[in-house]
Write an enzyme that holds these catalytic residues in place. Structure first.
Site, PDB file in Angstrom:
ATOM      1  CE  LYS A 145       3.209  15.358   6.367  1.00 37.90           C
ATOM      2  NZ  LYS A 145       4.216  14.335   6.078  1.00 37.90           N
ATOM      3  CE  LYS A 203      -9.493   6.951   8.222  1.00 36.77           C
ATOM      4  NZ  LYS A 203      -8.877   6.887   6.881  1.00 36.77           N
ATOM      5  CE  LYS A 259       0.173   7.039  12.705  1.00 38.02           C
ATOM      6  NZ  LYS A 259       0.782   5.817  12.242  1.00 38.02           N
TER       7      LYS A 259
END
Ligand code: TRP
Length: 329
Positions: free
Chosen positions: A111, A194, A197
């Site tokens: 991240k 997959k 979002k």
């Protein structure tokens, strides 16, 4: 019955992949364990800074969890920020975990690398301490998580053991368990990824709140292949296999039986869309009712929050006393 805790961040709208892959199992699992489900809004705060957004998404997610079938009398559904013990225990966890341990977390490394040059909050770094607090507050025996979250459960165990060693037996040591395998739903436009979002476009994502016409259109446009043969083969025919998996998850019919009963893509797409609509429609209706009746939604959330708060408060009191903080005056 084992105490089971799983949490979900209120970021983005719930889609078919979340539903068939996880939420359906949460609903089934509520009768197999003493389950706690946290909507972890404070974790979402590590990446969301738009005023008001997290609150809106929290209420929407709560409505969705009840709409898919979590029963507040059976499963404890709560909002993380409503139980102040999470933040309080998180600080104590930060003082029990080391800088080195947090630095080694792959999620932190990923991240922070992705955000290079942007604002990287300290919360992204200390995230596992808050997650440890989530888990340990509820004396969870089992934490069902995907592979990406295993390291966070491992660090929770390490920290809990360290704390128990330092201050005496206080925490139940949790285990990461594999969630019951749900359907692995892939993006309709990119069936090797997959459904997620974080995809570039919404065209391959079926949201639980999509209307019927949108669902039909998304399935009609689903990517398949050119050989015109209906057969289940994830590697060679990812698009067709994905449709078969989705239809199977929605209808309960095994994929092989389904594959044998189709010879063309058109009818397979049409029937899959219909099966999805029959799963989604009642959820959407219940969601609409709850969102239109905030009083009822609040009442349902309060049931979970009250139960969660009682457990969390008892654990935090145990922690304060183990550490030997001066009793409150
Ligand atoms: N980190 C988890 C995720 O991103 C969410 C989470 C927060 C969680 N606290 C938790 C999951 C406690 C399980 C238990 O998916």
């Amino acid at each position: 019955m084992p105490r089971v805790l799983s949490c979900i961040q209120p970021t983005g709208s719930v889609h078919l992949g979340n539903h068939l892959g996880a939420l359906i199992n949460w609903v089934a699992g509520q009768h197999e364990g003493d389950v706690y489900h946290g909507i972890v809004d404070l974790h979402a705060l590590t990446v969301v800074d738009t005023p008001g957004l997290i609150g809106d998404q929290t209420v929407e997610l709560a409505a969705m969890l009840f709409a898919v079938g979590l029963d507040p009398q059976v499963a404890t559904v709560f909002v993380q920020s409503h139980i102040h013990e999470h933040s309080e225990l998180s600080w104590i966890m930060e003082c029990t975990v080391s800088y080195g341990e947090l630095s080694r977390m792959t999620q932190f490394k990923d991240k922070s690398a992705k955000r290079e040059g942007e604002f990287i909050s300290a919360g992204i770094f200390t995230y596992p301490a808050l997650m440890a607090a989530d888990i340990l507050l509820y004396d969870a025996d089992e934490v069902p998580v995907g592979d990406d979250q295993r390291q966070h459960v491992e660090i929770t165990r390490d920290v809990a053991l360290r704390f128990n060693h330092r201050f005496g037996d206080t925490f139940v040591i949790p285990r990461a368990v594999h969630p019951k395998a749900g359907a692995r739903v892939m993006d309709l436009q990119d069936p090797t990824s997959k459904m997620s979002k974080s995809a570039a476009t919404d065209a391959g994502i079926v949201y639980m709140l999509d209307d019927n016409a949108t669902i039909e259109k998304k399935f009609k446009r689903a990517v398949t292949d050119n050989d015109g043969e209906v057969r289940y083969d994830r590697a060679a025919k990812p698009g067709v296999s994905n449709l078969l998996d989705i239809l199977s998850a929605c209808s309960g019919t095994p994929v092989d039986t389904l594959a044998a009963s189709y010879s063309q893509y058109g009818p397979l797409k049409k029937d899959t869309a219909e099966a999805v609509i029959s799963v989604v429609e009642p959820v959407r209706a219940r969601y609409g009712e709850l969102m239109a009746d905030r009083g009822e939604l609040t009442r349902l959330l309060r049931i979970g929050n009250d139960r969660a708060r009682a457990v969390a408060a008892a654990t935090l009191a145990r922690v304060h006393s183990a550490v030997g903080l001066l009793p409150r005056v």
